[in-house]
Design a protein around this motif. Structure first.
Motif, PDB file in Angstrom:
ATOM      1  N   PRO A 105      36.710   7.730 -49.979  1.00 30.84           N
ATOM      2  CA  PRO A 105      35.976   6.563 -49.479  1.00 30.84           C
ATOM      3  C   PRO A 105      34.970   7.205 -48.530  1.00 30.84           C
ATOM      4  O   PRO A 105      33.814   6.425 -48.149  1.00 30.84           O
ATOM      5  CB  PRO A 105      36.718   5.499 -48.948  1.00 30.84           C
ATOM      6  CG  PRO A 105      38.108   6.052 -48.499  1.00 30.84           C
ATOM      7  CD  PRO A 105      38.308   7.272 -49.564  1.00 30.84           C
TER       8      PRO A 105
ATOM      9  N   ASP B  68      40.383   0.456 -56.965  1.00 35.12           N
ATOM     10  CA  ASP B  68      39.166   0.184 -57.386  1.00 35.12           C
ATOM     11  C   ASP B  68      38.298   1.362 -58.071  1.00 35.12           C
ATOM     12  O   ASP B  68      37.479   1.269 -59.190  1.00 35.12           O
ATOM     13  CB  ASP B  68      38.179  -0.082 -56.005  1.00 35.12           C
ATOM     14  CG  ASP B  68      38.451  -1.667 -55.428  1.00 35.12           C
ATOM     15  OD1 ASP B  68      39.173  -2.353 -56.246  1.00 35.12           O
ATOM     16  OD2 ASP B  68      38.193  -1.716 -54.365  1.00 35.12           O
ATOM     17  N   ARG B  69      38.877   2.410 -57.578  1.00 39.14           N
ATOM     18  CA  ARG B  69      38.163   3.510 -57.914  1.00 39.14           C
ATOM     19  C   ARG B  69      38.433   3.793 -59.519  1.00 39.14           C
ATOM     20  O   ARG B  69      37.780   4.218 -60.336  1.00 39.14           O
ATOM     21  CB  ARG B  69      38.538   4.927 -57.145  1.00 39.14           C
ATOM     22  CG  ARG B  69      38.171   6.374 -57.834  1.00 39.14           C
ATOM     23  CD  ARG B  69      38.692   7.342 -56.773  1.00 39.14           C
ATOM     24  NE  ARG B  69      40.091   7.411 -56.903  1.00 39.14           N
ATOM     25  CZ  ARG B  69      41.014   8.043 -55.881  1.00 39.14           C
ATOM     26  NH1 ARG B  69      40.196   9.004 -55.120  1.00 39.14           N
ATOM     27  NH2 ARG B  69      42.019   8.034 -55.871  1.00 39.14           N
TER      28      ARG B  69
ATOM     29  N   THR C 141      43.757   0.245 -51.797  1.00 40.98           N
ATOM     30  CA  THR C 141      43.002  -0.598 -52.294  1.00 40.98           C
ATOM     31  C   THR C 141      41.670   0.336 -52.945  1.00 40.98           C
ATOM     32  O   THR C 141      41.147   0.079 -54.058  1.00 40.98           O
ATOM     33  CB  THR C 141      42.430  -1.605 -51.360  1.00 40.98           C
ATOM     34  OG1 THR C 141      41.945  -0.970 -50.150  1.00 40.98           O
ATOM     35  CG2 THR C 141      43.621  -2.656 -51.166  1.00 40.98           C
ATOM     36  N   TYR C 142      41.488   1.289 -52.339  1.00 42.80           N
ATOM     37  CA  TYR C 142      40.459   2.252 -52.605  1.00 42.80           C
ATOM     38  C   TYR C 142      40.987   2.874 -54.138  1.00 42.80           C
ATOM     39  O   TYR C 142      39.737   3.202 -55.091  1.00 42.80           O
ATOM     40  CB  TYR C 142      39.952   3.254 -51.493  1.00 42.80           C
ATOM     41  CG  TYR C 142      39.167   4.216 -52.171  1.00 42.80           C
ATOM     42  CD1 TYR C 142      37.595   4.086 -52.116  1.00 42.80           C
ATOM     43  CD2 TYR C 142      39.341   5.669 -52.368  1.00 42.80           C
ATOM     44  CE1 TYR C 142      36.715   4.910 -52.816  1.00 42.80           C
ATOM     45  CE2 TYR C 142      38.550   6.589 -52.983  1.00 42.80           C
ATOM     46  CZ  TYR C 142      37.136   6.300 -53.002  1.00 42.80           C
ATOM     47  OH  TYR C 142      36.439   7.054 -53.649  1.00 42.80           O
TER      48      TYR C 142
ATOM     49  N   SER D 214      40.198  -3.185 -46.327  1.00 38.75           N
ATOM     50  CA  SER D 214      40.615  -1.914 -47.140  1.00 38.75           C
ATOM     51  C   SER D 214      41.357  -0.874 -46.812  1.00 38.75           C
ATOM     52  O   SER D 214      41.650  -0.891 -45.608  1.00 38.75           O
ATOM     53  CB  SER D 214      39.255  -1.536 -47.512  1.00 38.75           C
ATOM     54  OG  SER D 214      38.136  -2.032 -48.072  1.00 38.75           O
ATOM     55  N   ASP D 215      42.115  -0.290 -47.490  1.00 38.31           N
ATOM     56  CA  ASP D 215      43.145   1.064 -47.124  1.00 38.31           C
ATOM     57  C   ASP D 215      42.893   1.827 -48.455  1.00 38.31           C
ATOM     58  O   ASP D 215      42.110   1.619 -49.293  1.00 38.31           O
ATOM     59  CB  ASP D 215      44.513   0.346 -46.731  1.00 38.31           C
ATOM     60  CG  ASP D 215      45.073  -0.345 -48.022  1.00 38.31           C
ATOM     61  OD1 ASP D 215      44.934  -0.232 -49.283  1.00 38.31           O
ATOM     62  OD2 ASP D 215      46.046  -1.106 -47.777  1.00 38.31           O
TER      63      ASP D 215
ATOM     64  N   PHE E 282      34.963  -0.679 -50.942  1.00 38.40           N
ATOM     65  CA  PHE E 282      35.886  -0.187 -49.658  1.00 38.40           C
ATOM     66  C   PHE E 282      35.211  -0.538 -48.469  1.00 38.40           C
ATOM     67  O   PHE E 282      35.653  -1.023 -47.515  1.00 38.40           O
ATOM     68  CB  PHE E 282      36.376   1.311 -49.777  1.00 38.40           C
ATOM     69  CG  PHE E 282      37.009   1.780 -48.653  1.00 38.40           C
ATOM     70  CD1 PHE E 282      38.569   1.729 -48.573  1.00 38.40           C
ATOM     71  CD2 PHE E 282      36.333   2.265 -47.545  1.00 38.40           C
ATOM     72  CE1 PHE E 282      39.095   2.304 -47.486  1.00 38.40           C
ATOM     73  CE2 PHE E 282      37.071   2.821 -46.475  1.00 38.40           C
ATOM     74  CZ  PHE E 282      38.645   2.634 -46.377  1.00 38.40           C
TER      75      PHE E 282
END
Length: 266
Positions: free
Chosen positions: A195, A59-60, A55-56, A51-52, A45
């Motif tokens: 994040p 990815d998480r 997207t976090y 990133s927003d 992130f």
């Protein structure tokens, strides 16, 4: 009657003599792997230009899922059910018993309690969070082509990456679970993160899910996160010395009386 975690929780699940890991080992592996996954998501992130929150979240989910797949990889008898990006760990607990280890992000803050949290009821979650007394017939209803015709699929929004990914993988994983000797129990590894602050909560427990997605836990154990979940941006041990770091020198202060000009007045 008072019921303790030792009677109903993680220690009870791993009390068999032939269990390949102990309850204490399970806790430490979970702490390390979830902490690593959340940290990786935070790094991604921080370095991604666009990133927003979405997207976090994606990815998480991906990083924690991958780390949890490694948590018990070398344990004898462990299986990882994979389909697409989804992974579910099947961990033996002694005899012919098994548990499914399922990571679930339930919040993005340190205050939201996990008890009665509401999640999107994906197909896989319906299976994994059935009540403990549910029979294998409940599993058969979940298998491809055997769903009751009157049940409409539950809509899942694009904001829930976990549920979307699980629905895509549900059929293969459900079929693999059906081949197990006994219906496994599911240990939820629940966590909360964002994040900015990293990992904020980490729990393990067992729960059943209502039709609306509400999780009701029969037991919950909160795990500490400090030692195995380092801050995303840790303070270096030896900080750089700034220009004003030295102590101020002592000054001698002399009070001087104000001089009045000759022949003048105030």
């Amino acid at each position: 009657m008072t019921v303790t975690l030792a009677e109903t929780g993680l220690d009870a699940l791993f009390m068999a003599e032939d269990a390949p890991v102990t309850a204490a080992e399970f806790r430490e592996r979970v702490r390390a792997r979830v902490g690593a996954g959340v940290e990786q998501a935070g790094d991604a992130f921080a370095f991604a230009r666009h990133s927003d929150g979405f997207t976090y979240g994606v990815d998480r989910w991906r990083f924690v899922l991958a780390e949890m797949g490694l948590a018990f990889a070398e344990v004898e008898g462990v299986r990882t059910l994979s389909s697409g990006g989804m992974r579910v760990t099947v961990l033996p607990v002694g005899g012919d018993g098994t548990v499914l280890v399922y990571p679930l992000c339930f919040a993005d803050d340190a205050h939201t309690p996990v008890q009665f949290v509401k999640v999107r009821p994906s197909r896989l979650r319906k299976l994994l969070f059935m009540s403990r007394g549910a029979s294998r017939a409940g599993l058969q209803l979940m298998l491809p082509g055997m769903e009751p015709p009157q049940q409409a699929p539950v809509p899942i929004g694009e904001d829930d990456a976990e549920a979307v990914g699980e629905d895509a993988a549900a059929e293969e994983i459900e079929a693999a679970i059906a081949e197990l000797a006994r219906m496994p129990r599911t240990i939820i590894v629940g966590y909360a993160s964002n994040p900015d602050s990293g990992l904020l909560q980490l729990i393990i427990g067992e729960a059943s899910m209502d039709a609306d997605g509400t999780l009701t836990f029969s037991w919950i154990e909160q795990l500490p996160i400090g030692e195995t979940a380092p801050a995303l941006y840790p303070i270096p041990e030896a900080a750089e010395v700034s220009f004003d770091a030295e102590p101020e020198p002592d000054y001698e202060v002399v009070v001087r009386e104000e001089e009045v000009p000759k022949g003048g007045s105030d």
